[in-house]
Each structure stands twice: as structure tokens, then as C-alpha cells.
Design an enzyme around this catalytic site. Structure first.
Site, PDB file in Angstrom:
ATOM      1  N   GLU A 247      47.328  28.048  31.072  1.00 42.93           N
ATOM      2  CA  GLU A 247      48.024  28.523  29.876  1.00 42.93           C
ATOM      3  C   GLU A 247      48.805  29.785  30.225  1.00 42.93           C
ATOM      4  O   GLU A 247      48.526  30.423  31.231  1.00 42.93           O
ATOM      5  CB  GLU A 247      46.996  28.885  28.788  1.00 42.93           C
ATOM      6  CG  GLU A 247      46.187  27.705  28.341  1.00 42.93           C
ATOM      7  CD  GLU A 247      45.034  28.108  27.428  1.00 42.93           C
ATOM      8  OE1 GLU A 247      45.035  29.240  26.894  1.00 42.93           O
ATOM      9  OE2 GLU A 247      44.135  27.270  27.265  1.00 42.93           O
TER      10      GLU A 247
ATOM     11  N   LYS B 151      49.677  33.706  29.622  1.00 44.57           N
ATOM     12  CA  LYS B 151      48.918  34.850  29.129  1.00 44.57           C
ATOM     13  C   LYS B 151      49.859  35.668  28.248  1.00 44.57           C
ATOM     14  O   LYS B 151      50.709  36.401  28.734  1.00 44.57           O
ATOM     15  CB  LYS B 151      48.389  35.686  30.297  1.00 44.57           C
ATOM     16  CG  LYS B 151      47.430  36.751  29.853  1.00 44.57           C
ATOM     17  CD  LYS B 151      46.692  37.339  31.032  1.00 44.57           C
ATOM     18  CE  LYS B 151      45.589  38.273  30.594  1.00 44.57           C
ATOM     19  NZ  LYS B 151      46.007  39.371  29.770  1.00 44.57           N
TER      20      LYS B 151
ATOM     21  N   ASP C  68      51.344  38.387  25.799  1.00 48.56           N
ATOM     22  CA  ASP C  68      51.161  39.827  25.884  1.00 48.56           C
ATOM     23  C   ASP C  68      51.231  40.444  24.487  1.00 48.56           C
ATOM     24  O   ASP C  68      52.291  40.823  24.009  1.00 48.56           O
ATOM     25  CB  ASP C  68      52.280  40.390  26.778  1.00 48.56           C
ATOM     26  CG  ASP C  68      51.920  41.746  27.326  1.00 48.56           C
ATOM     27  OD1 ASP C  68      50.753  42.162  27.164  1.00 48.56           O
ATOM     28  OD2 ASP C  68      52.807  42.401  27.905  1.00 48.56           O
TER      29      ASP C  68
ATOM     30  N   TYR D  83      44.378  30.066  21.236  1.00 49.37           N
ATOM     31  CA  TYR D  83      44.055  29.507  22.555  1.00 49.37           C
ATOM     32  C   TYR D  83      42.577  29.221  22.811  1.00 49.37           C
ATOM     33  O   TYR D  83      42.215  28.829  23.905  1.00 49.37           O
ATOM     34  CB  TYR D  83      44.597  30.412  23.665  1.00 49.37           C
ATOM     35  CG  TYR D  83      44.151  31.870  23.579  1.00 49.37           C
ATOM     36  CD1 TYR D  83      42.818  32.224  23.684  1.00 49.37           C
ATOM     37  CD2 TYR D  83      45.095  32.873  23.401  1.00 49.37           C
ATOM     38  CE1 TYR D  83      42.420  33.535  23.604  1.00 49.37           C
ATOM     39  CE2 TYR D  83      44.699  34.200  23.326  1.00 49.37           C
ATOM     40  CZ  TYR D  83      43.353  34.524  23.423  1.00 49.37           C
ATOM     41  OH  TYR D  83      42.958  35.828  23.334  1.00 49.37           O
TER      42      TYR D  83
ATOM     43  N   LYS E 210      47.797  37.706  37.092  1.00 52.31           N
ATOM     44  CA  LYS E 210      48.832  38.541  36.473  1.00 52.31           C
ATOM     45  C   LYS E 210      50.063  38.609  37.350  1.00 52.31           C
ATOM     46  O   LYS E 210      49.945  38.763  38.561  1.00 52.31           O
ATOM     47  CB  LYS E 210      48.287  39.950  36.279  1.00 52.31           C
ATOM     48  CG  LYS E 210      47.181  40.004  35.251  1.00 52.31           C
ATOM     49  CD  LYS E 210      47.595  40.903  34.125  1.00 52.31           C
ATOM     50  CE  LYS E 210      46.402  41.568  33.501  1.00 52.31           C
ATOM     51  NZ  LYS E 210      46.683  42.794  32.890  1.00 52.31           N
TER      52      LYS E 210
ATOM     53  N   CYS F 135      77.844  73.066  33.978  1.00 55.60           N
ATOM     54  CA  CYS F 135      77.809  72.190  35.154  1.00 55.60           C
ATOM     55  C   CYS F 135      77.088  72.875  36.318  1.00 55.60           C
ATOM     56  O   CYS F 135      77.438  73.998  36.689  1.00 55.60           O
ATOM     57  CB  CYS F 135      79.232  71.828  35.564  1.00 55.60           C
ATOM     58  SG  CYS F 135      79.290  70.915  37.102  1.00 55.60           S
TER      59      CYS F 135
ATOM     60  N   CYS G 274      79.877  73.648  39.212  1.00 56.15           N
ATOM     61  CA  CYS G 274      80.970  74.618  39.140  1.00 56.15           C
ATOM     62  C   CYS G 274      80.819  75.601  37.978  1.00 56.15           C
ATOM     63  O   CYS G 274      81.653  76.490  37.816  1.00 56.15           O
ATOM     64  CB  CYS G 274      82.305  73.889  39.025  1.00 56.15           C
ATOM     65  SG  CYS G 274      82.476  72.982  37.482  1.00 56.15           S
TER      66      CYS G 274
ATOM     67  N   CYS H 264      81.438  67.149  32.947  1.00 62.22           N
ATOM     68  CA  CYS H 264      82.009  68.384  33.459  1.00 62.22           C
ATOM     69  C   CYS H 264      83.521  68.175  33.397  1.00 62.22           C
ATOM     70  O   CYS H 264      84.031  67.212  33.979  1.00 62.22           O
ATOM     71  CB  CYS H 264      81.535  68.603  34.897  1.00 62.22           C
ATOM     72  SG  CYS H 264      82.584  69.769  35.775  1.00 62.22           S
TER      73      CYS H 264
ATOM     74  N   CYS I 200      85.745  70.853  40.483  1.00 59.86           N
ATOM     75  CA  CYS I 200      84.279  70.881  40.647  1.00 59.86           C
ATOM     76  C   CYS I 200      83.906  70.256  41.995  1.00 59.86           C
ATOM     77  O   CYS I 200      84.187  69.078  42.243  1.00 59.86           O
ATOM     78  CB  CYS I 200      83.615  70.128  39.504  1.00 59.86           C
ATOM     79  SG  CYS I 200      81.846  69.930  39.732  1.00 59.86           S
TER      80      CYS I 200
HETATM   81  S1  IVH Z   1      41.222  33.271  26.978  1.00 60.45           S
HETATM   82  C1  IVH Z   1      36.851  34.037  27.571  1.00 60.45           C
HETATM   83  N1  IVH Z   1      43.758  32.635  26.948  1.00 60.45           N
HETATM   84  O1  IVH Z   1      44.050  38.186  27.602  1.00 60.45           O
HETATM   85  C2  IVH Z   1      38.285  33.725  27.422  1.00 60.45           C
HETATM   86  N2  IVH Z   1      43.187  34.936  26.732  1.00 60.45           N
HETATM   87  O2  IVH Z   1      41.089  39.638  28.786  1.00 60.45           O
HETATM   88  C3  IVH Z   1      38.982  34.761  26.719  1.00 60.45           C
HETATM   89  N3  IVH Z   1      45.107  36.436  26.444  1.00 60.45           N
HETATM   90  O3  IVH Z   1      42.976  40.263  25.446  1.00 60.45           O
HETATM   91  C4  IVH Z   1      40.412  34.773  26.638  1.00 60.45           C
HETATM   92  N4  IVH Z   1      46.654  34.884  26.531  1.00 60.45           N
HETATM   93  O4  IVH Z   1      43.733  38.212  24.187  1.00 60.45           O
HETATM   94  C5  IVH Z   1      42.858  33.639  26.882  1.00 60.45           C
HETATM   95  N5  IVH Z   1      45.971  31.924  26.927  1.00 60.45           N
HETATM   96  C6  IVH Z   1      45.078  32.915  26.850  1.00 60.45           C
HETATM   97  C7  IVH Z   1      45.459  34.267  26.677  1.00 60.45           C
HETATM   98  C8  IVH Z   1      44.474  35.257  26.621  1.00 60.45           C
HETATM   99  C9  IVH Z   1      46.422  36.174  26.386  1.00 60.45           C
HETATM  100  C10 IVH Z   1      44.516  37.795  26.351  1.00 60.45           C
HETATM  101  C11 IVH Z   1      43.338  37.921  25.466  1.00 60.45           C
HETATM  102  C12 IVH Z   1      42.567  39.084  26.036  1.00 60.45           C
HETATM  103  C13 IVH Z   1      42.995  39.103  27.460  1.00 60.45           C
HETATM  104  C14 IVH Z   1      41.883  38.634  28.357  1.00 60.45           C
END
Ligand code: IVH
Length: 668
Positions: A113, A115, A117, A225, A312, A406, A409, A424, A430
Site C-alpha cells: 500500500e 504510505k 502522509d 487501510y 520510506k 549594498c 558598494c 543595488c 558596484c
Molecule cells: S498500517 C499495525 N498502512 O504510518 C499497522 N499505516 O507508523 C499500522 N500510515 O501513523 C499501520 N499509510 O497512520 C498503515 N497504508 C498504511 C499507512 C499507514 C500511512 C501511517 C499510520 C501511522 C504510520 C505507521
């Protein structure tokens, strides 16, 4: 209207509104206009006011929020909210895979999946209705932010269908799309308020606001998720998410089943390049073992599951300390503040300096000496400061003040109405501006004069051999040899370099003159249109403005430049020395619009042309030459020795790869 009729009407309106809400915010397929939606919602608000006995905490009217300050009550999570182990290295992902296989064998699937933000949230549903929404907190307990979460339109207040468990929790990430964030910041700017730093911080801050009616106006969204329940519908995480989708939750479409770690790596490399095209920010990829039975076998270490890990993408932000600010004087007199930072590692390089752009930026950041600052690497080579951690500021520290005079100069700086930059004004006197102009002129991208770098120019200026770019062409080998660090060969180099520069194209010479706001692209546009310096010098403001891509700023700057006798004198001298001040016959011929609108990236080495020549050909035929591949690229012009990763990236982005021959055929 009697009570019964009113109740029926209210229930019907709620049902309809919930359906349209789902179509719009989850499926992105609205059936009615926003206006019709608002009318329907207003109807419901009216009816609920007239018949308060039919109040319902999950009515669509509850999404508007309430401006009375709330207090956040701490709630215990039924299932602890764990964090994820994370890594930046593929080796560590391989180690993770080995550990998993040791415990559950080889017959299993991973789910990959994105991640997201933003800020984590845990939603509890009882009998298909949203009961509470709690932040992660310390993992055991979090803040009850239900009132705020109810304003997020993609989170269902009432579930669809009837095959959901009577009690369950579902977790996800609340986020703000980049577009929503930009719109919000545009509104803040209009109101003269401080701008937000990035979508993630804005999301987290918004979620904790005391006034939910403000939250309702912020463009928050949510991807779910993770489903948790004592009796889950399926043993497969993937299928549980599919179920959640059918109940009305917004589940990301970018979830992929992977057999084996190599398919996981494919998913990672795909999103490492494609993430920039997503409408929201992600900071990595999460990899989970699909089967809950397997997940149980794997268990936990400390507060993280052994069945999931996040990979990451390289961090593009870092935290460090501001040591001091330098004010640089550019070749056009523009003053650029540059921050000196405590060295910090960011995306693989050590960063010591960051651009601060202009006085407004310093003010906007409210920058003080010694501040703890967040820096970010965008497309630029030099990173920028995006935010200051005010809570870490030492009491009594002094604010950074923009300079008035400046540093080169001593002239009083000025700032034109409507422009962000201070300048300037002493263009011809200058020393920093003069040296900057000469350095720019001699640089590789302009006249490409071998051996004439910043230090040599400094020396020649200090010894009073050069005061302008024209003086360069009066330099003699005999004058150079006696100078420190010079020898026969280095002096020859410079003299030859100067001689060769007489073949450099008109557009680069124009760029080299250092007219304020006339960069490489504007110089090309101007030379293509006017074809000779005389025509350009005689052009009036309106004539300049008639050209596409030339605006008032550039037009005025050109008029100003040629109205000064010192500049005319320099141009005349350069003409006399033999520099090109008109298009060559070849250039006049080689001009078409065959590549108009096409974006072409060049990579590798070629049989018949240098890369610079190819770039020139692209531009002369109306195309654009970009340095890196993106979704906007139309062709990758590939030569020998092109890196395999570039080829792979082009393939993934569906970009046509063409050879030098193919390319030349295109413009024939
Ligand atoms: S699963 C035990 N899936 O990442 C499983 N987390 O430390 C727990 N996050 O703040 C999380 N996208 O909010 C999971 N597709 C995703 C995610 C996700 C973002 C964040 C989550 C948490 C941090 C994990």
C-alpha cells in the site's frame, strides 16, 4: 405538515444526501450539481430546526460542524494503535522478508500500500453508524475528535448495505490533497494571514481545532487501510478492505497483491517515480502480510507488528539550526539572502546553506538567529527553509533584519513597487555586480570561456585589467603571464577561449549581456523574433510586448538597458571585436514548429551531434528540452551509454524512446 410527513421527508432527504455525498467524495462521480446538493441540505437543516425531535447525531447536517469550543476527551483504544517499523534500505526489506519466511514459510502473499502522509485516525462503527473517531495519541489512548471527523465528507456517517459487523473499528490516514492545500493557502494569503507550511502539518493541526465549523471548511480527506474486529469478515486483509469499500469507505485504488519480495520492489520503484503525479503526498510504501492467521503467527516486537513494515522514500526534509544569513549581490544587482545552517544530512547530501529568496520570505518565516528550522529539497539544487519551530526559539533571540545598504558598494538598496526583490541600483559601479556580470558572461552556459572562472575574474578585476565584459577582449597574453598563478598555458587558454567565444550564437551573447530578467529562454525568444541586435535595440515597448512569452517586466527591462550609454558602448565594442549579434544563415534556415508542444529529454552520447547541439535543434524547432523524465515528457532521445534506470523509468511512464536517427527524421 404533520409530524409523520415531516419525519418521512427528513429521512428521505438524509438518505438522498448520503448517497450524493458518497458519489461525490468517495467515487468522485457526482450525479447532481453542488447547487442542487446545497439546496437539499438547506431543506434538511430547515426541517430539523422545525422538528428537533428528529435530531440524529449522524445526519448529514452534522457535517457542518459547531463553532462552540469543544474539549477533547481522551479515549482508550479497544485495540492498541501500533506503529510500524520503518526502513530506507532494500537490504533491510530483504531481512524482513527472511524473518517472515522463517516463521510462516514461503506460501503467503504481501499486500503493498502507499504510505499516506497525514494523521492517523481510528473510527468506531456501531450498527453501521459512526460512533467515535480517536487520534493515535500514545497508541493506548488518543483524543476523541469525532465532531471534527464528522465534517470530513469522504468518511461515511452511516454505512451502505447491511453486511457489516455490528461493532468494528477501521483505521486510516486523514490527509489534505495538494490542490486543496494550495487553495487553502491562497485564501489565507488573500486574508493576509500566515501561510501553512505543508499538507501534513495542516492536517494534524486542523484535526485538533476546537471549532469544528472551521474544520468543515478545510479540505480534509481520508483513506482507510486497516479493519479491526473480533469477528472479521475474511482472513485476508485485502478482502477486508474490499468489504470496507462496499460499505462506503474510501479505500485507495493503489493496493497491490505481491507474491514475493521482488514484486514488492517493483511496487516500490514504481511509486518512487510516480508519487509526484499523485494528487496527495506519500512518504513511502507499507508492506503487510495478507493473511490475519499469518499475522497472528508473526506477532509483535515492542510496539510494532512483525507482519508489516514501511519502506520510506528518501527524506526530503530535515531539521537543523540557522547560524547566520549572508546577503549576496547578484549580477543584476538583485540581493539574495542565503541562510548558513548547521550542516545536516538531507536526501544523501550534507546541506550547509539554504535559499531565503527575499525580504518577504524572511518576514513570512519570522526568522530569528539560532532558530530551529525545517529545510526541504525540491527540484532546486539549493534547499529552502520551509518552516521555523517557534517553540524551540530561545528567549531574547534577535529577528533577522534585511539589509538597507549594498554589502558591495554601500549604495542604498531599492525595491520596485510590486517586486519581491531588493536591488543595488549601482549597476555600473558596484564591484560585486560587475564581477558577477563578467563571471556570468564567461560561464559554461553562456560564452563558455575556458579558464575564466570566478577567482581569475576577481584577480583581473582587482588588478584593474577588466571593468566590463568588453574589456575581456582587450586582454593580452603578455599582461596575463606575469600575474600570480598564471603560466604560458593558462594564459593561452584564456586568449584562445576568448577567440572561440566569437563563434557563440547570438542568443547566448544576448543572454551574456546580463539584461535583468532576460534569461536563457527569453534570450532565445528574442533572437528568434528580432534576428539582430539592431532590430532589438530599435524595438519599442509595444513591439516587444507583441511577442508571446515577453511580458511587461522583460520588455521594460530591455528598454531600460538600451537607454543607457554605458551599455550601448559595451555592445558596440563587442560588435567591433567580432561577437555574433545576429542569427547566422544556418540558424535562419533551421527554424520550424515541427516539435511544437513536445517535451523531449536527451540522455546518453550520440554519433552525429553533441547533446548541446541536439538541445539547440529541439528548441529551434519549437520543442522543449527538459532535464529529467516526468509524466509530461513526450520522447526520450536515447544515445549510447544511457543508464538502465532511465530506460526503465521511461518504460514505466510510457514514454517513447527514440534514436538520433528517428529524431532527425522528425524534423526533416
Ligand atoms: S498500517 C499495525 N498502512 O504510518 C499497522 N499505516 O507508523 C499500522 N500510515 O501513523 C499501520 N499509510 O497512520 C498503515 N497504508 C498504511 C499507512 C499507514 C500511512 C501511517 C499510520 C501511522 C504510520 C505507521
Amino acid at each position: 405538515m404533520d409530524k409523520k410527513e415531516a419525519e418521512e421527508r427528513i429521512l428521505r432527504l438524509r438518505k438522498e444526501l448520503n448517497r450524493h455525498n458518497y458519489n461525490y467524495y468517495v467515487l468522485s462521480q457526482p450525479e447532481i450539481s453542488n447547487f442542487e446538493y446545497d439546496m437539499m441540505l438547506n431543506d434538511l437543516i430547515e426541517f430539523e430546526k422545525r422538528f428537533p425531535e428528529f435530531y440524529n447525531e449522524n445526519s448529514p447536517t452534522q457535517r457542518i460542524g459547531d463553532d462552540r469550543n469543544q474539549v477533547f476527551v481522551q479515549k482508550k483504544h479497544k485495540y492498541p494503535m501500533l506503529s510500524l517499523g520503518n526502513t530506507y534500505s532494500q537490504d533491510e526489506l530483504n531481512d524482513f522478508d527472511t524473518r517472515v519466511k522463517k516463521i510462516i514459510g514461503n506460501d503467503f502473499e504481501y499486500i503493498c500500500e502507499l504510505k499516506y502522509d497525514g494523521a492517523a485516525i481510528s473510527l468506531q462503527y456501531i450498527d453501521g453508524k459512526l460512533k467515535q473517531a480517536v487520534t493515535r495519541g500514545d497508541g493506548e489512548r488518543g483524543d476523541d475528535v469525532t465532531a471534527n471527523v464528522k465534517t470530513i465528507k469522504s468518511i461515511p456517517l452511516i454505512l451502505r448495505g447491511d453486511n457489516y459487523p455490528p461493532l468494528f473499528e477501521i483505521r486510516g490516514e486523514i490527509f489534505m490533497s495538494r490542490e486543496g492545500f494550495s487553495k487553502l493557502n491562497a485564501e489565507m494569503e488573500k486574508k493576509g494571514k500566515t501561510l501553512f507550511a505543508n499538507p501534513r502539518n495542516t492536517t494534524a493541526g486542523t484535526l485538533k481545532m476546537l471549532d469544528s465549523s472551521i474544520v468543515a471548511k478545510r479540505p480534509l480527506d481520508c483513506f482507510l487501510y486497516h479493519l479491526l474486529c473480533d469477528q472479521l469478515p475474511s482472513d485476508s486483509h485485502f478482502e477486508n478492505l474490499e468489504k470496507a469499500k462496499s460499505w462506503g469507505f474510501k479505500v485507495s485504488p493503489h493496493i497491490t497483491k505481491c507474491k514475493g519480495i521482488n514484486e514488492v520492489f517493483d511496487f516500490i520503484s514504481k511509486w518512487d517515480t510516480e508519487r509526484k503525479g499523485l494528487p496527495f503526498d506519500i512518504d513511502g510504501v507499507v508492506l503487510k502480510v495478507n493473511s490475519y492467521r499469518n499475522q497472528k503467527q508473526l506477532g509483535f516486537i515492542a510496539k510494532s507488528p512483525r507482519w508489516a513494515i514501511s519502506y520510506k522514500f528518501e527524506a526530503e526534509q530535515a531539521v537543523t539550526q540557522l547560524l547566520s544569513v549572508d546577503f549576496q549581490v547578484g549580477r543584476t544587482g538583485a540581493i539574495t539572502p542565503v541562510a548558513n545552517l548547521k550542516p545536516v544530512l538531507l536526501a544523501g547530501t550534507t546541506v550547509k546553506r539554504a535559499s531565503l529568496h527575499n525580504a518577504d520570505q524572511i518576514k513570512l518565516l519570522d526568522l530569528h538567529y539560532g532558530d530551529t528550522v525545517f529545510i526541504e529539497k525540491g527540484g532546486e539544487i539549493i534547499p529552502k527553509i520551509i518552516e521555523v519551530d517557534r517553540s524551540a526559539r530561545k528567549p531574547g533571540s534577535t529577528a533577522i533584519r534585511f539589509i538597507d545598504f549594498c554589502p558591495g558598494c554601500g549604495s542604498k538598496l531599492n525595491r520596485k513597487e510590486g517586486e519581491a526583490q531588493h536591488y543595488c541600483p549601482n549597476e555600473t559601479g558596484c564591484p560585486l555586480q560587475i564581477k558577477g556580470k563578467i563571471t556570468h558572461f564567461a560561464s559554461r552556459k553562456v560564452m563558455d570561456i575556458d579558464g575564466l572562472g570566478e577567482e581569475t575574474i576577481d584577480l583581473l578585476y582587482e588588478k584593474r585589467f577588466i571593468k566590463s565584459i568588453a574589456d575581456l577582449y582587450e586582454l593580452k597574453k603578455e599582461t596575463l603571464i606575469p600575474l600570480e598563478r598564471f603560466a604560458e598555458k593558462s594564459a593561452d587558454n584564456i586568449i584562445n577561449g576568448l577567440e572561440e567565444s566569437k563563434n557563440v550564437s547570438f542568443s547566448r551573447v544576448l543572454f551574456g549581456l546580463g539584461i535583468r530578467h532576460v534569461g536563457e529562454t527569453a534570450a532565445k525568444t528574442l533572437t528568434n523574433n528580432f534576428r539582430s541586435i539592431d532590430a532589438l535595440m530599435n524595438a519599442g515597448f509595444d513591439e516587444l510586448m507583441d511577442i508571446n512569452e515577453i511580458g511587461t517586466r522583460i520588455a521594460q527591462s530591455i528598454i531600460d538597458f538600451f537607454s543607457k550609454t554605458e551599455n550601448l558602448e559595451i555592445v558596440n565594442r563587442l560588435k567591433k571585436y567580432g561577437l555574433k549579434f545576429e542569427l547566422s544563415e544556418d540558424e535562419k534556415e533551421l527554424r520550424s514548429s515541427k516539435l511544437e508542444g513536445l517535451n523531449i529529454v536527451i540522455s546518453g552520447t550520440f554519433e552525429n551531434h553533441s547533446r548541446d547541439e541536439l538541445k539547440d535543434i529541439i528548441e529551434k524547432n519549437g520543442g522543449k528540452n527538459a532535464s529529467s523524465l516526468s509524466s509530461k515528457t513526450n520522447y526520450l532521445l536515447a544515445g549510447n551509454n544511457m543508464g538502465p534506470s532511465k530506460k526503465e523509468k521511461a518504460r514505466k511512464l510510457n514514454i517513447d524512446i527514440i534514436s538520433e536517427d528517428d529524431f532527425l527524421k522528425m524534423i526533416q
